[in-house]
Design a protein around this motif. Structure first.
Motif, PDB file in Angstrom:
ATOM      1  N   UNK A 163      64.000 -74.081  -1.594  1.00  0.00           N
ATOM      2  CA  UNK A 163      63.452 -73.952  -2.943  1.00  0.00           C
ATOM      3  C   UNK A 163      63.199 -72.531  -3.398  1.00  0.00           C
ATOM      4  N   UNK A 164      63.169 -71.564  -2.532  1.00  0.00           N
ATOM      5  CA  UNK A 164      62.727 -70.233  -2.938  1.00  0.00           C
ATOM      6  C   UNK A 164      63.512 -69.098  -2.304  1.00  0.00           C
ATOM      7  N   UNK A 165      64.694 -68.860  -2.692  1.00  0.00           N
ATOM      8  CA  UNK A 165      65.416 -67.648  -2.376  1.00  0.00           C
ATOM      9  C   UNK A 165      65.590 -67.240  -0.934  1.00  0.00           C
ATOM     10  N   UNK A 166      65.236 -68.063   0.033  1.00  0.00           N
ATOM     11  CA  UNK A 166      65.496 -67.717   1.426  1.00  0.00           C
ATOM     12  C   UNK A 166      66.968 -67.968   1.703  1.00  0.00           C
ATOM     13  N   UNK A 167      67.547 -67.168   2.566  1.00  0.00           N
ATOM     14  CA  UNK A 167      68.949 -67.356   2.908  1.00  0.00           C
ATOM     15  C   UNK A 167      69.051 -68.412   3.997  1.00  0.00           C
ATOM     16  N   UNK A 168      68.662 -69.609   3.638  1.00  0.00           N
ATOM     17  CA  UNK A 168      68.683 -70.753   4.536  1.00  0.00           C
ATOM     18  C   UNK A 168      69.014 -71.967   3.689  1.00  0.00           C
ATOM     19  N   UNK A 169      70.078 -72.637   4.029  1.00  0.00           N
ATOM     20  CA  UNK A 169      70.485 -73.815   3.266  1.00  0.00           C
ATOM     21  C   UNK A 169      69.824 -75.036   3.898  1.00  0.00           C
ATOM     22  N   UNK A 170      68.640 -75.374   3.423  1.00  0.00           N
ATOM     23  CA  UNK A 170      67.882 -76.483   3.982  1.00  0.00           C
ATOM     24  C   UNK A 170      68.279 -77.809   3.370  1.00  0.00           C
ATOM     25  N   UNK A 171      67.648 -78.847   3.862  1.00  0.00           N
ATOM     26  CA  UNK A 171      67.965 -80.206   3.437  1.00  0.00           C
ATOM     27  C   UNK A 171      67.247 -80.593   2.145  1.00  0.00           C
ATOM     28  N   UNK A 172      66.178 -79.873   1.802  1.00  0.00           N
ATOM     29  CA  UNK A 172      65.430 -80.199   0.591  1.00  0.00           C
ATOM     30  C   UNK A 172      64.426 -81.319   0.766  1.00  0.00           C
ATOM     31  N   UNK A 173      64.274 -81.842   1.974  1.00  0.00           N
ATOM     32  CA  UNK A 173      63.373 -82.969   2.208  1.00  0.00           C
ATOM     33  C   UNK A 173      62.085 -82.599   2.928  1.00  0.00           C
ATOM     34  N   UNK A 174      61.847 -81.323   3.200  1.00  0.00           N
ATOM     35  CA  UNK A 174      60.600 -80.883   3.830  1.00  0.00           C
ATOM     36  C   UNK A 174      59.653 -80.351   2.762  1.00  0.00           C
ATOM     37  N   UNK A 175      58.475 -80.933   2.695  1.00  0.00           N
ATOM     38  CA  UNK A 175      57.458 -80.572   1.709  1.00  0.00           C
ATOM     39  C   UNK A 175      56.286 -79.910   2.422  1.00  0.00           C
ATOM     40  N   UNK A 176      55.785 -78.834   1.852  1.00  0.00           N
ATOM     41  CA  UNK A 176      54.567 -78.204   2.359  1.00  0.00           C
ATOM     42  C   UNK A 176      53.692 -77.865   1.160  1.00  0.00           C
ATOM     43  N   UNK A 177      52.438 -78.292   1.228  1.00  0.00           N
ATOM     44  CA  UNK A 177      51.446 -77.923   0.234  1.00  0.00           C
ATOM     45  C   UNK A 177      50.356 -77.165   0.960  1.00  0.00           C
ATOM     46  N   UNK A 178      50.005 -75.995   0.431  1.00  0.00           N
ATOM     47  CA  UNK A 178      48.906 -75.223   1.010  1.00  0.00           C
ATOM     48  C   UNK A 178      47.823 -75.076  -0.057  1.00  0.00           C
ATOM     49  N   UNK A 179      46.634 -75.453   0.321  1.00  0.00           N
ATOM     50  CA  UNK A 179      45.469 -75.378  -0.541  1.00  0.00           C
ATOM     51  C   UNK A 179      44.652 -74.158  -0.125  1.00  0.00           C
ATOM     52  N   UNK A 180      44.030 -73.491  -1.079  1.00  0.00           N
ATOM     53  CA  UNK A 180      43.256 -72.313  -0.746  1.00  0.00           C
ATOM     54  C   UNK A 180      41.930 -72.247  -1.474  1.00  0.00           C
ATOM     55  N   UNK A 181      40.947 -71.708  -0.772  1.00  0.00           N
ATOM     56  CA  UNK A 181      39.645 -71.392  -1.360  1.00  0.00           C
ATOM     57  C   UNK A 181      39.550 -69.882  -1.392  1.00  0.00           C
ATOM     58  N   UNK A 182      39.330 -69.323  -2.568  1.00  0.00           N
ATOM     59  CA  UNK A 182      39.334 -67.874  -2.740  1.00  0.00           C
ATOM     60  C   UNK A 182      38.039 -67.199  -2.397  1.00  0.00           C
ATOM     61  N   UNK A 183      38.111 -65.882  -2.367  1.00  0.00           N
ATOM     62  CA  UNK A 183      36.931 -65.067  -2.081  1.00  0.00           C
ATOM     63  C   UNK A 183      36.015 -64.966  -3.287  1.00  0.00           C
ATOM     64  N   UNK A 184      36.530 -65.271  -4.451  1.00  0.00           N
ATOM     65  CA  UNK A 184      35.754 -65.081  -5.672  1.00  0.00           C
ATOM     66  C   UNK A 184      35.472 -66.385  -6.351  1.00  0.00           C
TER      67      UNK A 184
END
Length: 184
Positions: A163-184
Motif C-alpha cells: 500500500x505504501x511505496x515499498x519496493x515489495x510486491x505484497x499480496x494485499x491481504x495483510x492489515x495492520x492498524x496502530x493506535x497511538x496516545x500522544x504526548x500532548x
C-alpha cells in the motif's frame, strides 16, 4: 531510572495485546479499481469504519497519523514478506520495539516512541480483502475490540502490504492498524 520504569510500563501495556491471530480465507475480488486505488480506498474505508464504531460507543474519534501509518505499512510488508502473523516478529521484537526503532524487518520508517507517542496498540489481520470483513473479525475479538474502542488512543495509522511505496510486491491481504496516545 524513571525513563526505564516508564518504558517497562509501556512494554507491559503493548504486550497486553496478546497473541490472538485473525487469519481468514481470502475472497474473490469485488472491486473494479486498480490494485493501488483499491488498497488506498480500503485503508480510508477502514479508518472511516473504525471511527464510526468509536462514535457509536461514545468514544472520541481518532485522528490520522502519517507516522503511525508508515509504521503500520512497514509491519504489514514485513508480515507478508516473511510469512508470519504475530505481534512478535522472528527476531523477538514486539510493537513497542519496532516503534522505538522505526523498523519492521527490512522496512524502515520514522521512530514514533517516545516522541510523538507514549503508548501504542496494534491490531493485525491476514486474508481479509475488505475493510468491513477485517473490522468485523476484530470487533468479535475481545483484545482487538479493546484497542479499537480504547479511550486512551487518539491517533491511528493503517497499513496493508503493497500500500505504501515499498519496493515489495505484497499480496494485499495483510492489515495492520496502530493506535497511538500522544504526548500532548
Amino acid at each position: 531510572m524513571m525513563r526505564m520504569f516508564f518504558l517497562f510500563c509501556l512494554v507491559l501495556v503493548v504486550a497486553g495485546c496478546g497473541e490472538e491471530h485473525l487469519p481468514a480465507e481470502a475472497s474473490g475480488r469485488g472491486f473494479s479499481f486498480s490494485d493501488s486505488e483499491r488498497m488506498e480506498d480500503s485503508i480510508s474505508r477502514l479508518y472511516f469504519l473504525i471511527n464510526e464504531r468509536r462514535k457509536e460507543a461514545g468514544v472520541p474519534l481518532l485522528l490520522w497519523s502519517v507516522e503511525l501509518a508508515d509504521l503500520a505499512a512497514a509491519q504489514a510488508h514485513d508480515l507478508c514478506e516473511r510469512g508470519y502473523l504475530s505481534h512478535i516478529n522472528p527476531e523477538g521484537e514486539d510493537p513497542l520495539v519496532r516503534a522505538i526503532k522505526g523498523q519492521a524487518g527490512r522496512f524502515f520508517c520514522e521512530p514514533v516512541i517516545p516522541n510523538p507517542f507514549l503508548l501504542i496498540g496494534e491490531n493485525i489481520g491476514e486474508g481479509f480483502e475488505r475493510a468491513e470483513d477485517v473490522l468485523a473479525a476484530w470487533m468479535v475479538s475481545p483484545l482487538h475490540c479493546k484497542n479499537i474502542l480504547d479511550e486512551r488512543y487518539s491517533f491511528i495509522g493503517i497499513g496493508k502490504c503493497d500500500s505504501d511505496g515499498y519496493f515489495h510486491c505484497g499480496c494485499g491481504d495483510h492489515w495492520v492498524v496502530i493506535f497511538g496516545a500522544g504526548m500532548y
